[in-house]
Design a protein around this motif. Structure first.
Motif, mmCIF file in Angstrom:
data_model
loop_
_atom_site.group_PDB
_atom_site.id
_atom_site.type_symbol
_atom_site.label_atom_id
_atom_site.label_comp_id
_atom_site.label_asym_id
_atom_site.label_seq_id
_atom_site.Cartn_x
_atom_site.Cartn_y
_atom_site.Cartn_z
ATOM 1 N N ASP A 152 0.827 -1.210 0.000
ATOM 2 C CA ASP A 152 0.000 0.000 0.000
ATOM 3 C C ASP A 152 0.856 1.253 0.000
ATOM 4 O OD1 ASP A 152 -2.199 -1.596 0.026
ATOM 5 O OD2 ASP A 152 -2.683 -1.295 2.146
ATOM 6 N N MET A 153 1.948 1.254 0.791
ATOM 7 C CA MET A 153 2.807 2.429 0.841
ATOM 8 C C MET A 153 3.538 2.635 -0.487
ATOM 9 S SD MET A 153 2.173 3.760 3.710
ATOM 10 C CE MET A 153 0.508 3.067 3.497
ATOM 11 N N GLU A 154 3.922 1.552 -1.126
ATOM 12 C CA GLU A 154 4.567 1.664 -2.439
ATOM 13 C C GLU A 154 3.594 2.265 -3.452
ATOM 14 O OE1 GLU A 154 7.022 -1.125 -5.641
ATOM 15 O OE2 GLU A 154 5.744 -2.047 -4.112
ATOM 16 N N GLN A 155 2.353 1.782 -3.406
ATOM 17 C CA GLN A 155 1.347 2.309 -4.321
ATOM 18 C C GLN A 155 1.079 3.793 -4.029
ATOM 19 O OE1 GLN A 155 -0.113 0.699 -6.985
ATOM 20 N NE2 GLN A 155 -0.833 2.793 -7.418
ATOM 21 N N TYR A 156 1.030 4.148 -2.729
ATOM 22 C CA TYR A 156 0.815 5.542 -2.358
ATOM 23 C C TYR A 156 1.950 6.420 -2.884
ATOM 24 C CZ TYR A 156 0.392 9.788 0.441
ATOM 25 O OH TYR A 156 0.295 11.103 0.839
ATOM 26 N N ALA A 157 3.197 5.930 -2.773
ATOM 27 C CA ALA A 157 4.343 6.700 -3.261
ATOM 28 C C ALA A 157 4.237 6.936 -4.757
ATOM 29 C CB ALA A 157 5.640 5.977 -2.919
ATOM 30 N N HIS A 158 3.842 5.895 -5.506
ATOM 31 C CA HIS A 158 3.679 6.062 -6.955
ATOM 32 C C HIS A 158 2.566 7.060 -7.270
ATOM 33 C CE1 HIS A 158 6.581 3.210 -8.483
ATOM 34 N NE2 HIS A 158 6.166 2.284 -7.624
ATOM 35 N N ASP A 196 11.549 11.549 -12.245
ATOM 36 C CA ASP A 196 12.961 11.185 -12.054
ATOM 37 C C ASP A 196 13.222 10.549 -10.700
ATOM 38 O OD1 ASP A 196 13.591 12.232 -14.560
ATOM 39 O OD2 ASP A 196 13.877 14.254 -13.734
ATOM 40 N N ILE A 197 12.182 10.027 -10.071
ATOM 41 C CA ILE A 197 12.334 9.382 -8.762
ATOM 42 C C ILE A 197 11.931 7.924 -8.878
ATOM 43 C CG2 ILE A 197 11.569 9.356 -6.359
ATOM 44 C CD1 ILE A 197 11.062 12.326 -6.548
ATOM 45 N N ILE A 198 12.747 7.055 -8.308
ATOM 46 C CA ILE A 198 12.467 5.612 -8.296
ATOM 47 C C ILE A 198 12.033 5.211 -6.893
ATOM 48 C CG2 ILE A 198 13.453 3.306 -8.607
ATOM 49 C CD1 ILE A 198 15.482 4.581 -10.533
ATOM 50 N N ILE A 199 10.943 4.461 -6.806
ATOM 51 C CA ILE A 199 10.447 3.975 -5.515
ATOM 52 C C ILE A 199 10.913 2.537 -5.322
ATOM 53 C CG2 ILE A 199 8.416 3.518 -4.105
ATOM 54 C CD1 ILE A 199 8.857 6.474 -4.679
ATOM 55 N N ARG A 200 11.549 2.275 -4.170
ATOM 56 C CA ARG A 200 12.000 0.910 -3.856
ATOM 57 C C ARG A 200 11.451 0.519 -2.487
ATOM 58 N NH1 ARG A 200 15.657 -0.777 -7.501
ATOM 59 N NH2 ARG A 200 16.974 0.792 -8.555
ATOM 60 N N THR A 201 11.065 -0.719 -2.351
ATOM 61 C CA THR A 201 10.650 -1.259 -1.054
ATOM 62 C C THR A 201 11.668 -2.291 -0.607
ATOM 63 O OG1 THR A 201 9.242 -2.901 -2.129
ATOM 64 C CG2 THR A 201 8.206 -0.852 -1.447
ATOM 65 N N GLU A 202 11.971 -2.285 0.691
ATOM 66 C CA GLU A 202 12.976 -3.188 1.268
ATOM 67 C C GLU A 202 12.398 -3.824 2.521
ATOM 68 O OE1 GLU A 202 16.753 -0.308 -0.037
ATOM 69 O OE2 GLU A 202 16.084 -0.405 2.050
ATOM 70 N N VAL A 203 12.204 -5.136 2.486
ATOM 71 C CA VAL A 203 11.718 -5.865 3.652
ATOM 72 C C VAL A 203 12.770 -6.895 4.018
ATOM 73 C CG1 VAL A 203 9.887 -7.286 4.616
ATOM 74 C CG2 VAL A 203 9.338 -5.527 2.927
ATOM 75 N N PHE A 261 10.568 16.589 -1.202
ATOM 76 C CA PHE A 261 11.878 17.220 -1.081
ATOM 77 C C PHE A 261 12.964 16.521 -1.901
ATOM 78 C CE2 PHE A 261 9.676 18.505 2.846
ATOM 79 C CZ PHE A 261 9.775 19.880 2.698
ATOM 80 N N THR A 262 12.581 15.600 -2.756
ATOM 81 C CA THR A 262 13.543 14.917 -3.611
ATOM 82 C C THR A 262 13.269 15.297 -5.060
ATOM 83 O OG1 THR A 262 13.709 13.054 -2.082
ATOM 84 C CG2 THR A 262 14.484 12.690 -4.323
ATOM 85 N N LYS A 263 14.301 15.785 -5.737
ATOM 86 C CA LYS A 263 14.130 16.173 -7.136
ATOM 87 C C LYS A 263 14.314 14.976 -8.048
ATOM 88 C CE LYS A 263 15.634 19.666 -10.462
ATOM 89 N NZ LYS A 263 16.549 20.831 -10.691
ATOM 90 N N VAL A 273 11.743 5.418 5.926
ATOM 91 C CA VAL A 273 11.628 6.044 4.607
ATOM 92 C C VAL A 273 12.898 6.854 4.398
ATOM 93 C CG1 VAL A 273 10.362 7.635 3.137
ATOM 94 C CG2 VAL A 273 9.108 6.157 4.716
ATOM 95 N N GLU A 274 13.626 6.527 3.339
ATOM 96 C CA GLU A 274 14.898 7.196 3.065
ATOM 97 C C GLU A 274 14.849 7.816 1.678
ATOM 98 O OE1 GLU A 274 19.695 6.262 3.440
ATOM 99 O OE2 GLU A 274 18.257 4.611 3.309
ATOM 100 N N ASP A 275 15.322 9.047 1.584
ATOM 101 C CA ASP A 275 15.302 9.737 0.289
ATOM 102 C C ASP A 275 16.678 10.273 -0.039
ATOM 103 O OD1 ASP A 275 15.668 12.607 1.180
ATOM 104 O OD2 ASP A 275 13.834 12.149 2.288
#
Length: 631
Positions: free
Chosen positions: A344-350, A360-367, A395-397, A418-420
């Motif tokens: 759900d959080m990955e989908q929210y980020a997208h 220009d931002i890539i979303i990655r999930t790490e479990v 805040f990430t370009k 959450v790391e940016d």
């Protein structure tokens, strides 16, 4: 003749006494000064014995005194003499013995020292009084030489500093002064010598090492001719007053800062509210144009929906903050699969990337562990994570935004992060960003929007759940926000078939249409059950989104789901996303009391197959169901 002249004209009282045998004495001669002093006549004086005038101690010493004068040739004594019945004077008598015609005679010169005696007694009383005041004073009083040598001090001086008298006498004056104030006091010495007095506040060191604030009054005492000047200093402990004043000053600064922050917040809030409202009102007005083509109309509706959601999120934050501050926000625990949360959080980020147009931002999930189930306030942990993701994307370009999860502290806690790779945060601002109404950039020219409430609410929510939230960052190198929560874990295992009652499974006839109703209101569930049963449908009910998902996992596949939008634990839309991913093909209808203009289009845009507004009739319900799955 010379002696006669001096005797008669001397201003000093002179009496000639015949001592005789030392016991019986008589006055032979007395000059005018003596008569004036004794307030008597010459003939009266000759007829009286001196003892008639002498009172007190002199009566007992008379014989001894005359004997001493006769033996030594001279003597002196201070005595009290009664001049009148009601008047007594102190006299200082200097006596000299001489012999004439074989008689023992004494010449006495008398001086009235009554006033001197009174002055001396007064001085003694004054000295006693001032010494009493000196010793009993609560303020520290000290007498020093101009070379800063300690000469005299009262009891309060050494007791207030924690020393005994002997210890303090052995110490240099500089030994009790705070090192940072020594130079300042030394530089004020010439001013004291020039002006004669000085008032100054400084710090001294207690024997225990504690710093004390004192207020001092120093006076220069000029020495008499040939003697050195002295310095008198009175010191009052103002530590408590200083701390109180400092506390008041800090409170004033906090009040002024709070007032400034609230003013800034209100200005910012006005901007954040009016901006989406401007779009909503503007595009709503434009929709009234009947000549709009469909594409333009859809664009206007999309803008209205988007800004309405922004406004709703803002209002939600304000309400949440008010609930937190008033203690009315409750934490409601439920079960949550980590895999569901991360998806759900990955989908929210997208969705956020798409909304903000950032490509220009890539979303990655790490479990960093196998899937597991936890008990947590599902709604609030999602709210916290969405706030962190929103900030990371904002805040990430360009670069990566990583959303992760792992077990920590011997698997007793869960760590979400959450790391940016954005602009980062300076160390001095780590605490500031979690304060309500505070933003690092509060100026009118700031690049990024927002009210500054998100992180403040997140910190309070995490604290209410027994956890902690913090940030690690460097300017220009991104930020890592971490949330640590104490939770109860349970392994993910296939749900036993008895989790859904046998009666419930048996009652579902494969040949009859099955409708699932998901709603947190029991009255609404009962209403749906009655209506659907009357219409000839089988009914499965669930009180939350997670309960609906657990029923679906039991291989119970309804033909249609009536989904409430606003539910605790997990919203209808969040539940819909999981259903679309895991159970594609099932028709889902949004049923809600949200019936404003545009709600239908919004829900359809979120992926629902249709929309049923409350209140509704049985015919309206049947019409919606028939349109999707037939009869």
């Amino acid at each position: 003749e010379k002696f006669e002249f001096i005797f008669r004209n001397s201003n000093e009282a002179i009496v000639i006494v015949d001592v005789g045998d030392g016991v019986h004495t008589r006055v032979l001669e007395a000059n005018q000064a003596a008569l004036d002093l004794l307030k008597t006549r010459k003939e009266d004086l000759k007829s009286l014995m001196p003892e008639k005038f002498v009172i007190g101690e002199m009566k007992a010493r008379r014989e001894t005194f005359f004997k001493e004068v006769l033996e030594k040739g001279r003597g002196s004594i201070e005595l009290q003499m009664k001049i009148r019945e009601d008047k007594v004077r102190w006299l200082e008598i200097t006596a000299h013995a001489f012999r004439r015609t074989g008689a023992n005679m004494v010449v006495g010169v008398a001086k009235d020292i009554t006033e001197t005696k009174k002055t001396t007694a007064s001085l003694r009383e004054t000295e006693k009084l001032y010494r009493t005041l000196f010793e009993s004073a609560q303020d520290a009083i000290g007498l020093f030489s101009v070379e800063r040598e300690m000469l005299l001090f009262n009891t309060a001086f050494h007791e207030n500093l924690g020393y005994d008298r002997e210890e303090l006498m052995k110490m240099p004056v500089s030994g009790i002064i705070h090192p940072d104030d020594k130079e300042m006091l030394l530089n004020l010495q010439p001013r004291l010598m020039q002006e004669g007095e000085l008032s100054v506040d400084f710090r001294i060191i207690h024997k225990s090492g504690k710093c004390m604030y004192v207020s001092s009054k120093t006076v220069l005492i000029p020495g008499e001719e040939g003697k050195k000047d002295l310095i008198l200093t009175i010191i009052r402990d103002i530590t408590e007053r200083k701390e109180h004043l400092d506390a008041l000053e800090r409170a004033r600064d906090r009040a002024e800062e709070s007032d400034r922050l609230k003013s800034s917040f209100l200005a910012n809030m006005s901007h954040e509210i009016r901006t989406p409202m401007n779009s909503i009102v503007g595009f709503s007005t434009l929709l009234d144009n009947a000549s709009l083509d469909e594409k333009t109309r859809e664009m206007y509706v999309d803008r209205i929906i988007r800004n309405s959601e922004l406004l709703l999120a803002l209002i939600t934050d304000i309400i949440d903050l008010a609930k937190i501050e008033s203690g009315q926000l409750a934490i409601i625990y439920g079960k949550l699969l980590i895999s569901d949360l991360m998806h759900d959080m990955e989908q929210y980020a997208h969705d956020e990337l798409e909304r903000l147009g950032k490509k220009d931002i890539i979303i990655r999930t790490e479990v960093a562990c196998d899937d597991f189930e936890i008990e947590v306030d599902v709604l609030r942990i999602a709210q916290v994570m969405k706030n962190l993701i929103n900030n990371a994307v904002k805040f990430t370009k360009k670069g990566e935004v990583r959303i992760g999860c792992k077990r920590v502290n011997g698997d007793q806690k869960i760590l979400l992060y959450v790391e940016d790779e954005g602009i980062g945060i300076a160390h001095e601002n780590f605490d500031l960003i979690f304060d309500q109404f505070r933003q690092i950039d509060g100026s009118n020219t700031r690049k990024h929007g927002g009210t500054g409430l998100g992180l403040a609410i997140s910190r309070n929510l995490v604290k209410m759940m027994g956890g902690r939230i913090w940030v690690e960052s460097n300017p220009g190198k991104g930020a890592l926000f971490q949330v640590e929560l104490p939770v109860r874990f349970s392994a993910v295992t296939p749900a036993p078939e008895e989790q859904v009652t046998p009666e419930e499974l048996v009652s579902f006839d494969p040949g009859q249409k099955l409708v699932m109703v998901v709603d947190d209101e029991q009255d609404t569930l009962d209403l749906f059950h009655a209506m659907l049963t009357t219409l000839g449908y089988q009914v499965a009910i669930a009180g939350t989104g997670y309960e609906a998902l657990r029923i679906l996992e039991q291989s119970v596949t309804p033909d249609l789901i009536l989904m409430d939008i606003q539910m605790p634990v997990m919203s209808g839309t969040d539940t819909l996303r999981i259903i679309r991913r895991r159970f594609p093909g099932i028709s889902v209808v949004a049923q809600s009391a949200h019936a404003l203009l545009g709600d239908r289009d919004r829900f359809l845009g979120e992926g629902y197959d249709d929309y049923l507004a409350k209140p509704f009739t049985s015919a309206q319900l049947n019409s919606v169901i028939s349109r999707l799955i037939g009869t």
